[in-house]
Design a protein around this motif. Structure first.
Motif, PDB file in Angstrom:
ATOM      1  N   LEU A  60       0.374  -3.201  -5.940  1.00  0.00           N
ATOM      2  CA  LEU A  60      -0.071  -1.006  -6.488  1.00  0.00           C
ATOM      3  C   LEU A  60       0.812  -0.389  -5.925  1.00  0.00           C
ATOM      4  O   LEU A  60       0.998   0.488  -6.696  1.00  0.00           O
ATOM      5  CB  LEU A  60      -1.445  -0.891  -5.616  1.00  0.00           C
ATOM      6  CG  LEU A  60      -2.621  -1.647  -6.439  1.00  0.00           C
ATOM      7  CD1 LEU A  60      -3.686  -1.556  -5.654  1.00  0.00           C
ATOM      8  CD2 LEU A  60      -2.986  -0.548  -7.933  1.00  0.00           C
ATOM      9  N   SER A  61       1.524  -0.434  -4.438  1.00  0.00           N
ATOM     10  CA  SER A  61       2.600   1.021  -3.866  1.00  0.00           C
ATOM     11  C   SER A  61       3.772   0.391  -5.371  1.00  0.00           C
ATOM     12  O   SER A  61       4.191   1.480  -5.611  1.00  0.00           O
ATOM     13  CB  SER A  61       2.780  -0.106  -3.217  1.00  0.00           C
ATOM     14  OG  SER A  61       2.312  -0.251  -1.816  1.00  0.00           O
ATOM     15  N   GLY A  62       4.351  -0.856  -6.037  1.00  0.00           N
ATOM     16  CA  GLY A  62       4.751  -0.593  -6.876  1.00  0.00           C
ATOM     17  C   GLY A  62       4.480   0.169  -8.093  1.00  0.00           C
ATOM     18  O   GLY A  62       5.586   0.267  -8.500  1.00  0.00           O
ATOM     19  N   VAL A  63       3.566   0.277  -8.704  1.00  0.00           N
ATOM     20  CA  VAL A  63       3.125   0.286  -9.563  1.00  0.00           C
ATOM     21  C   VAL A  63       3.239   2.073  -9.049  1.00  0.00           C
ATOM     22  O   VAL A  63       3.671   3.031  -9.857  1.00  0.00           O
ATOM     23  CB  VAL A  63       1.596   0.836 -10.189  1.00  0.00           C
ATOM     24  CG1 VAL A  63       0.285   0.991 -11.036  1.00  0.00           C
ATOM     25  CG2 VAL A  63       0.470  -1.121 -10.615  1.00  0.00           C
ATOM     26  N   ALA A  64       2.377   2.606  -8.179  1.00  0.00           N
ATOM     27  CA  ALA A  64       2.914   4.181  -7.365  1.00  0.00           C
ATOM     28  C   ALA A  64       4.461   4.812  -8.067  1.00  0.00           C
ATOM     29  O   ALA A  64       4.221   5.352  -8.141  1.00  0.00           O
ATOM     30  CB  ALA A  64       1.981   4.437  -6.824  1.00  0.00           C
ATOM     31  N   LEU A  65       5.290   3.971  -7.439  1.00  0.00           N
ATOM     32  CA  LEU A  65       6.684   3.990  -7.396  1.00  0.00           C
ATOM     33  C   LEU A  65       7.392   4.009  -8.422  1.00  0.00           C
ATOM     34  O   LEU A  65       8.003   4.646  -9.718  1.00  0.00           O
ATOM     35  CB  LEU A  65       7.709   3.539  -6.562  1.00  0.00           C
ATOM     36  CG  LEU A  65       8.841   3.971  -6.370  1.00  0.00           C
ATOM     37  CD1 LEU A  65       9.194   5.179  -5.423  1.00  0.00           C
ATOM     38  CD2 LEU A  65       9.062   2.286  -5.485  1.00  0.00           C
ATOM     39  N   ARG A  66       7.237   3.121  -9.338  1.00  0.00           N
ATOM     40  CA  ARG A  66       7.766   3.067 -11.062  1.00  0.00           C
ATOM     41  C   ARG A  66       6.861   4.179 -11.689  1.00  0.00           C
ATOM     42  O   ARG A  66       7.433   5.048 -11.929  1.00  0.00           O
ATOM     43  CB  ARG A  66       7.157   1.836 -11.264  1.00  0.00           C
ATOM     44  CG  ARG A  66       7.473   1.336 -12.690  1.00  0.00           C
ATOM     45  CD  ARG A  66       7.060   0.043 -13.522  1.00  0.00           C
ATOM     46  NE  ARG A  66       5.773   0.101 -13.451  1.00  0.00           N
ATOM     47  CZ  ARG A  66       4.989  -1.192 -13.006  1.00  0.00           C
ATOM     48  NH1 ARG A  66       5.752  -1.980 -11.271  1.00  0.00           N
ATOM     49  NH2 ARG A  66       4.056  -0.832 -13.089  1.00  0.00           N
ATOM     50  N   ASN A  67       5.662   4.543 -11.721  1.00  0.00           N
ATOM     51  CA  ASN A  67       5.321   6.422 -12.013  1.00  0.00           C
ATOM     52  C   ASN A  67       5.755   7.054 -11.908  1.00  0.00           C
ATOM     53  O   ASN A  67       6.375   8.038 -12.924  1.00  0.00           O
ATOM     54  CB  ASN A  67       3.445   6.262 -11.834  1.00  0.00           C
ATOM     55  CG  ASN A  67       2.804   6.827 -12.935  1.00  0.00           C
ATOM     56  OD1 ASN A  67       2.886   8.079 -12.333  1.00  0.00           O
ATOM     57  ND2 ASN A  67       2.043   6.886 -13.915  1.00  0.00           N
TER      58      ASN A  67
ATOM     59  N   ALA B 177      -3.578   1.048  -2.978  1.00  0.00           N
ATOM     60  CA  ALA B 177      -2.981   0.510  -1.917  1.00  0.00           C
ATOM     61  C   ALA B 177      -3.090   0.754  -0.265  1.00  0.00           C
ATOM     62  O   ALA B 177      -3.165  -0.167   0.230  1.00  0.00           O
ATOM     63  CB  ALA B 177      -1.117   0.543  -1.969  1.00  0.00           C
ATOM     64  N   ILE B 178      -3.569   1.696   0.203  1.00  0.00           N
ATOM     65  CA  ILE B 178      -3.698   2.069   1.457  1.00  0.00           C
ATOM     66  C   ILE B 178      -5.623   0.711   1.832  1.00  0.00           C
ATOM     67  O   ILE B 178      -5.079   1.017   2.673  1.00  0.00           O
ATOM     68  CB  ILE B 178      -3.709   3.008   1.618  1.00  0.00           C
ATOM     69  CG1 ILE B 178      -2.718   4.111   1.542  1.00  0.00           C
ATOM     70  CG2 ILE B 178      -4.772   3.643   3.020  1.00  0.00           C
ATOM     71  CD1 ILE B 178      -1.800   5.338   1.812  1.00  0.00           C
ATOM     72  N   ALA B 179      -6.113   1.048   0.781  1.00  0.00           N
ATOM     73  CA  ALA B 179      -7.312   0.707   0.640  1.00  0.00           C
ATOM     74  C   ALA B 179      -7.511  -0.979   0.909  1.00  0.00           C
ATOM     75  O   ALA B 179      -7.578  -1.428   1.792  1.00  0.00           O
ATOM     76  CB  ALA B 179      -8.538   1.200  -0.128  1.00  0.00           C
ATOM     77  N   TYR B 180      -6.170  -1.698  -0.015  1.00  0.00           N
ATOM     78  CA  TYR B 180      -6.241  -2.735  -0.223  1.00  0.00           C
ATOM     79  C   TYR B 180      -5.699  -3.497   1.566  1.00  0.00           C
ATOM     80  O   TYR B 180      -5.904  -4.142   1.910  1.00  0.00           O
ATOM     81  CB  TYR B 180      -5.764  -2.903  -1.404  1.00  0.00           C
ATOM     82  CG  TYR B 180      -5.809  -3.723  -2.296  1.00  0.00           C
ATOM     83  CD1 TYR B 180      -6.587  -4.842  -2.525  1.00  0.00           C
ATOM     84  CD2 TYR B 180      -6.025  -2.406  -3.248  1.00  0.00           C
ATOM     85  CE1 TYR B 180      -7.396  -4.812  -3.741  1.00  0.00           C
ATOM     86  CE2 TYR B 180      -6.772  -2.656  -4.403  1.00  0.00           C
ATOM     87  CZ  TYR B 180      -7.559  -3.646  -4.426  1.00  0.00           C
ATOM     88  OH  TYR B 180      -8.562  -4.354  -5.495  1.00  0.00           O
TER      89      TYR B 180
ATOM     90  N   PHE C 187      -2.793  -7.770   0.735  1.00  0.00           N
ATOM     91  CA  PHE C 187      -1.309  -7.889   1.094  1.00  0.00           C
ATOM     92  C   PHE C 187      -0.673  -7.715  -0.585  1.00  0.00           C
ATOM     93  O   PHE C 187      -0.169  -6.736  -0.675  1.00  0.00           O
ATOM     94  CB  PHE C 187      -0.818  -8.868   2.110  1.00  0.00           C
ATOM     95  CG  PHE C 187       0.402  -9.384   2.045  1.00  0.00           C
ATOM     96  CD1 PHE C 187       1.704  -7.949   2.049  1.00  0.00           C
ATOM     97  CD2 PHE C 187       1.301 -10.308   1.018  1.00  0.00           C
ATOM     98  CE1 PHE C 187       2.948  -8.509   1.811  1.00  0.00           C
ATOM     99  CE2 PHE C 187       2.743 -10.777   1.056  1.00  0.00           C
ATOM    100  CZ  PHE C 187       3.670  -9.620   1.353  1.00  0.00           C
ATOM    101  N   ARG C 188      -1.227  -8.335  -1.418  1.00  0.00           N
ATOM    102  CA  ARG C 188      -0.316  -8.651  -2.650  1.00  0.00           C
ATOM    103  C   ARG C 188      -0.873  -8.006  -2.994  1.00  0.00           C
ATOM    104  O   ARG C 188       0.096  -6.821  -4.559  1.00  0.00           O
ATOM    105  CB  ARG C 188      -0.542 -10.140  -3.078  1.00  0.00           C
ATOM    106  CG  ARG C 188       0.719 -11.115  -2.847  1.00  0.00           C
ATOM    107  CD  ARG C 188      -0.073 -12.411  -3.735  1.00  0.00           C
ATOM    108  NE  ARG C 188       0.133 -11.729  -5.660  1.00  0.00           N
ATOM    109  CZ  ARG C 188      -0.496 -11.770  -6.197  1.00  0.00           C
ATOM    110  NH1 ARG C 188      -1.518 -13.337  -5.821  1.00  0.00           N
ATOM    111  NH2 ARG C 188      -0.637 -10.864  -8.116  1.00  0.00           N
TER     112      ARG C 188
END
Length: 357
Positions: free
Chosen positions: A315-322, A340-343, A309-310
């Motif tokens: 990783l979702s934050g990394v994607a959005l920040r990018n 993020a989806i895989a995790y 979950f963490r």
């Protein structure tokens, strides 16, 4: 005297890849250490906090700064990283010696700190390619025992009484990471929403009373560990941005991530011949940690799901920040979303497949 003058007069050209003008950093370091020639080189790591190799005269250092875009006020706390390095410096935990912390965002665009540069090998791939099975096996054992040493460190004597709140760790972590996830407004990862709901209703009370509190690295994985492969030993542990005082099994579960993912899912081990590579199984690795941490509680499906979950939220934050940065990398952004989806999916699967016995 002539050498000092030559150093001050040496041309200092801005480096576009650094994201800031090194001339300002040179002027700042001049005032702290005296004039010297400066070079700045971006590193391949430090996805969350931009990281650079800095050579200043004979000093070989590493600079860590906040990113230009932050999505949460609690993220990218490099001041906490620096404080922890100061506490651990001189202990048996291998960390780079802290050099200085600078709050002035006018030097490199954000606050930053400098630490000494260590020597060793860092592997972006969790399978540590290029090593013999024997050396690889030794490195995994060293990584497990180093994590146990981190958790054994007396954080109270180290001046870290206010570094985190030991009790209700998982409850607070789930609430905080869930709030981040919802603030992103991402709708393409329903598995993560399911994981959030399951975790909120399954926090084990006996593991959240604060009795087992320890320093938690927060992102303990192969890529954040430097190895001395000649001795199959750990020579440095980096990236303490997410560190806090909390439950050690949060770290252990996070460290186990590769065993639950495929090689194309952020470098997982699923499908690899672990015995041939010298990589222990997840259970074998856990036993290495338990042997070095006598009295430790045992890992459960809750801890594993929590780690997934963490990672998925991060990783979702990394994607959005990018996607919102001044210089976006569409490929990296898409990759972070896919991971993020895989995790999240792996987290849901672990709930039904991991045997707590």
């Amino acid at each position: 005297m002539a050498d000092r003058a030559a150093a001050r007069l040496a041309p200092r050209q801005p480096l576009p890849t650094a994201g800031f003008d090194p001339a300002r950093l040179a002027a700042y370091l001049d005032g702290r250490f005296g004039p010297a020639a400066l070079s700045v080189e971006p590193t391949e790591g430090g996805m969350s906090n931009p990281t650079f190799f800095v050579t200043y005269g004979k000093r070989r250092m590493v600079l860590r700064k906040q990113p230009d875009v932050t999505l949460s006020p609690s993220a990218h706390r490099i001041d906490r990283e620096f404080k922890l390095l100061c506490a651990l410096s001189g202990s048996d935990i291998p960390v780079p010696a802290p050099v200085l912390f600078c709050e002035d965002g006018g030097i490199v665009g954000t606050p930053f700190y400098l630490m000494e540069r260590l020597e060793g090998e860092v592997f972006a791939d969790s399978s540590m390619p290029g090593l013999s099975p024997q050396v690889r096996a030794g490195c995994f054992r060293a990584m497990a025992t180093t994590l146990a040493a981190i958790h054994a460190f007396d954080w109270r004597k180290g001046g870290l009484e206010t570094y985190g709140k030991p009790a209700n760790f998982f409850e607070r972590q789930i609430a905080g990471w869930t709030a981040q996830w919802r603030s992103f407004g991402i709708t393409d990862n329903p598995a993560l929403d399911e994981l959030v709901a399951w975790l909120a209703g399954n926090v084990p009370a006996e593991s959240d009373d604060g009795a087992a509190a320890a320093i938690c690295h927060g992102d303990y994985r192969v890529a954040n560990v430097m190895f001395d492969t000649r001795r199959a030993a750990v020579s440095g542990v980096f990236d303490w941005e997410l560190s806090t005082i909390g439950h050690p099994l949060a770290d252990v579960a996070f460290n186990l991530q590769p065993w639950f993912l495929a090689p194309d899912e952020n470098g997982g081990f699923n499908g690899l011949d672990l015995a041939a590579l010298g990589i222990p199984t997840a259970r074998e690795y856990l036993e290495m940690y338990y042997a070095a941490a006598p009295g430790s509680q045992r890992l459960t499906r809750f801890h594993i799901a929590f780690a997934k979950f963490r990672a998925a939220v991060g990783l979702s934050g990394v994607a959005l920040r990018n996607e919102t940065s001044r210089d976006p990398d569409p490929v990296a952004g898409r990759q972070a979303r896919r991971f993020a989806i895989a995790y999240a999916r792996a987290g849901l699967e672990s709930i039904t497949t991991w045997d707590d016995a």
